[in-house]
Each structure stands twice: as structure tokens, then as C-alpha cells.
Design an enzyme around this catalytic site. Structure first.
Site, mmCIF file in Angstrom:
data_model
loop_
_atom_site.group_PDB
_atom_site.id
_atom_site.type_symbol
_atom_site.label_atom_id
_atom_site.label_comp_id
_atom_site.label_asym_id
_atom_site.label_seq_id
_atom_site.Cartn_x
_atom_site.Cartn_y
_atom_site.Cartn_z
ATOM 1 N N ASP A 181 0.511 -1.012 -0.083
ATOM 2 C CA ASP A 181 0.189 0.420 0.201
ATOM 3 C C ASP A 181 1.070 1.379 -0.050
ATOM 4 O OD1 ASP A 181 -2.391 1.392 -0.114
ATOM 5 O OD2 ASP A 181 -1.684 1.910 2.415
ATOM 6 N N GLU A 265 -1.495 -1.053 -5.070
ATOM 7 C CA GLU A 265 -2.874 -0.445 -6.070
ATOM 8 C C GLU A 265 -2.730 0.026 -6.544
ATOM 9 O OE1 GLU A 265 -4.204 2.242 -2.522
ATOM 10 O OE2 GLU A 265 -1.847 2.567 -2.570
ATOM 11 N N ASP A 358 -1.267 2.020 7.141
ATOM 12 C CA ASP A 358 -1.344 1.720 5.800
ATOM 13 C C ASP A 358 -0.636 -0.108 6.111
ATOM 14 O OD1 ASP A 358 -1.486 4.839 5.162
ATOM 15 O OD2 ASP A 358 0.844 4.654 5.590
#
Ligand SMILES: [Zn+2]
Length: 398
Positions: A181, A265, A358
């Protein structure tokens, strides 16, 4: 990319400028075509069609035929890539190129014998229709080099940059999936709980940079002093960027070695950058905060990390729709914006699960890629359907 200072003779320089001129001509022709076609409504010609037109143009014009076909075709390829970037919303629409401004051309299908070392500090590169051009051998040559780009900056300095795609790293074969992430508090978080940071300026460097930036503001336009100050700034920035690139290389190699599948992502950096200026739905809201966040994102070199992962672990990188990954509890899958206690802490309002914000998001990225639907329960913050298992295909960006 490894960049070297090129040292052409005056005759070679003239020949290089000719290549630049051809590349610029072909590029501008493509820009013009696309502008023209846009007005007409039909779709503009693609790369293949443009290559066919280039062949025709070369048959017709001797001056174009006299140039290198590689240079001209690569200009078209660069343009096709620029259009793809534009449609992918990561870059602006490609525009006209002017003489003397960011001039350059690319050579592909480079063979190992096309670059040779003459002495400790001097090397030579073979340029089509120009011959052997000397350059300063200032750093190690990348392995597996396949193409290079020659550029001329506004100060008239020539550079050659060799591009190499690193060899794929074999998967460990453990079946393990890692989620990555892009962090807010750190540069990146792994689903394993590891936090990665990317180096930026050291304390003393920051002070020096601020000092030279103040000097620049005071230096008069066109003065010799201004040129010197600008060079000092460029040196500081280059050192910082080298360090950042180095860390990205090490991180991507490490991930490709340790995990079979790497889930990241699929965020479009450019979109987020734009929204800070307020061109999207919420004009100008939270501009200060967002500007800081965007700077952090760009500084972290996320895009570069994704590209290097694709190179080193081809077919093993899964991009995941980032929707809700930061608001979903990884333990109970409840989605609530309120669970994100602060930038750093995730505290689930439904089950009380607590984690680094996170890392929690990285775990959701991993689970989505692994086929477990994130965002399965709870109310959708965007008012979408409630209590519906989303399609896996919708969650995977591609
Ligand atoms: Zn929970």
C-alpha cells in the site's frame, strides 16, 4: 536509465542535430494529424498506420529518406506512448516540439558491440549515420542494454542515456502473496507489517537547498550567477533522485525475490495531483493538506516502483482497485470512514481491531488480489448497494 555526457565533434554535432530535426518533424506531424482528426470526429491513425505513412513520405522526400528510419519510427513510437499516457491520465496531451527545446531521439535494437570503452573515463557509442561518438564513462554501464536516447538540453549540452530492462527474477514458489500500500505516513507498507521509507533530503541538504533556492530568487535573469545557482540546485536534486532510485531498485528486487504474487493499488497519481488544484468534484477543498500528500506520493516514486516490479516479476504483479482499501477493516471487513482514526492508526468501529492504517490497507490489497472480496459488508461510503458481495472482476483493475 544511466545518463552520460556526450562529447561529439562539431561535424558529429551537426549530424546529431539533423537526427533531432527529423524526430521533431515526425513528432510534430503526428501532433498535427491528431489535432486535425479530433476536429473531424473520426479516430486518428494509430502507430501502424503512421508508420505506413512514414514509408510513403520517405519515398517522396529525399531529405527525410537521407535520415535514419530508426530515429523517425521511434519518434512515432514515442508519440504513441505519449498518447497512451494522455489517455491513461498520467500525462498531458503531447504538444508541439520546438527547435532547441528538449531535443532528442531514440535508437533501439542496440547490439553489445555498439558501445565500447576506450579508457577509464572515455567510452564510445555507435550512432546510425553519425558513427562513433565519445562520451564520459562516468558510471557503470547497465546490463542488458537494448536502447538509448540522445538529448540536447537548452544549454547545448549533449547526453546519452542507456535504458536496460532488468532480467526477470524467478519466483520463490512459496505461493505467498504480498500486498503493498502506498502509505501516507510511510512511503509504502507491506501486508507483512513491514514499513518502507524512501530517502529524501538529509537535514543539511535541505538547509542547503533552501539556501540556494533563496539565492536563485535574488539572482538576476540571464546573469552568470543565476546559471551557477541553477547548476547547484540541479546537483542537489540529482543526488536526492539517485538515492531514491537506488532504494526503489533494492525494494523491487527484494519483493520479486520473496513473494510469488505482488499486489499493488492501481492509483492514478496524476488524478490525485489534479484534484489538489480543485479541477475535480470538490474544487479547491483541503488544498493545503492534499498538496502535502501529493508531494509525498510523488516523492515516494510510486510509479517507478510499479514499473520496476513489472520488469522484475513479469506476470506476477496484480493491480487492485484501491476503493475502500483504506476504510475496510481487514479483520471483520466492515467499511467505515470513521475507522481511520488518524493518518497512522486504523481502529475498527465495529470490532475494535487495531492496526497501522497503511498496513491494514496493504492487507486488504493482498486479500483482494488473492480473491477474497474486500468491501463485502457494511454500508458503502459512496451510497452504493449495501450488503452485496462485489464481483471480483470489478475489484481487480485488470
Ligand atoms: Zn473490524
Amino acid at each position: 536509465m544511466s545518463r552520460y555526457r556526450l562529447q561529439p565533434t562539431p561535424a558529429q554535432e551537426a549530424a546529431l542535430l539533423e537526427h533531432c530535426g527529423h524526430a521533431r518533424f515526425v513528432w510534430n506531424l503526428a501532433v498535427e494529424q491528431h489535432q486535425h482528426w479530433k476536429a473531424g470526429g473520426a479516430s486518428a491513425p494509430g502507430f501502424a498506420e503512421q508508420c505506413r505513412q512514414l514509408t510513403e513520405a520517405r519515398a517522396e522526400f529525399a531529405w527525410l529518406r537521407a535520415g535514419s528510419i530508426i530515429v523517425q519510427q521511434q519518434a512515432l513510437k514515442d508519440f504513441a506512448q505519449a498518447m497512451a499516457n494522455f489517455f491513461g491520465k498520467t500525462h498531458r496531451r503531447p504538444s508541439w516540439r520546438k527547435r532547441g527545446r528538449g531535443e532528442g531521439f531514440r535508437i533501439v535494437a542496440v547490439k553489445a558491440g555498439d558501445v565500447r570503452r576506450l579508457s577509464r573515463n572515455v567510452g564510445e557509442v555507435k550512432v546510425p549515420k553519425v558513427g562513433w561518438v565519445r562520451f564520459r564513462w562516468s558510471r557503470n554501464m547497465p546490463e542488458g542494454m537494448k536502447s538509448y536516447r540522445i538529448t540536447c538540453d537548452r544549454a547545448g549540452r549533449w547526453h546519452v542515456a542507456f535504458a536496460a530492462i532488468p532480467k526477470p527474477i524467478p519466483a520463490p514458489g512459496t505461493g505467498e502473496v504480498v500486498g503493498v500500500d502506498r502509505g501516507v505516513c510511510v512511503s509504502a507498507a507491506l501486508s507483512t507489517g513491514e514499513l518502507l521509507s524512501v530517502p529524501t533530503y538529509h537535514g543539511t541538504e535541505k538547509v542547503r537547498l533552501l539556501r540556494v533556492l533563496r539565492k536563485l530568487a535574488r539572482a538576476q535573469r540571464g546573469s552568470k550567477r543565476r546559471v551557477k545557482v541553477k547548476q547547484a540546485i540541479a546537483r542537489l536534486k540529482a543526488r536526492e533522485s539517485d538515492r531514491r532510485k537506488d532504494r526503489i531498485e533494492k525494494t523491487s528486487t527484494d519483493l520479486a525475490r520473496r513473494f510469488d504474487m505482488i499486489a499493488i493499488e492501481d492509483l492514478q497519481i496524476r488524478n490525485m495531483t489534479r484534484s489538489a488544484k480543485g479541477t475535480l468534484a470538490e474544487p479547491g477543498r483541503n488544498v493545503r493538506q492534499k498538496a502535502g500528500l501529493n508531494r509525498a506520493i510523488l516523492a515516494a516514486g510510486w510509479g517507478r516502483l510499479a514499473v520496476r516490479l513489472e520488469h522484475k516479476a513479469p506476470g506476477r504483479v496484480q493491480t487492485v482497485n484501491p476503493r475502500y482499501t483504506s476504510q475496510t477493516c481487514n479483520a471483520c471487513k466492515h467499511i467505515a470512514r470513521e475507522s481511520r482514526e488518524s493518518q497512522a492508526l486504523f481502529l475498527c468501529v465495529a470490532c475494535g481491531h487495531q492496526d497501522n492504517a497503511d498496513v491494514n490497507a496493504a492487507k486488504n490489497v493482498r486479500d483482494t488480489a488473492a480473491g477474497h472480496a474486500v468491501a463485502a459488508r457494511g454500508s458503502s461510503p459512496l451510497g452504493g448497494p449495501v450488503n452485496r458481495e462485489p464481483q471480483r472482476d470489478l475489484l481487480l483493475a485488470r
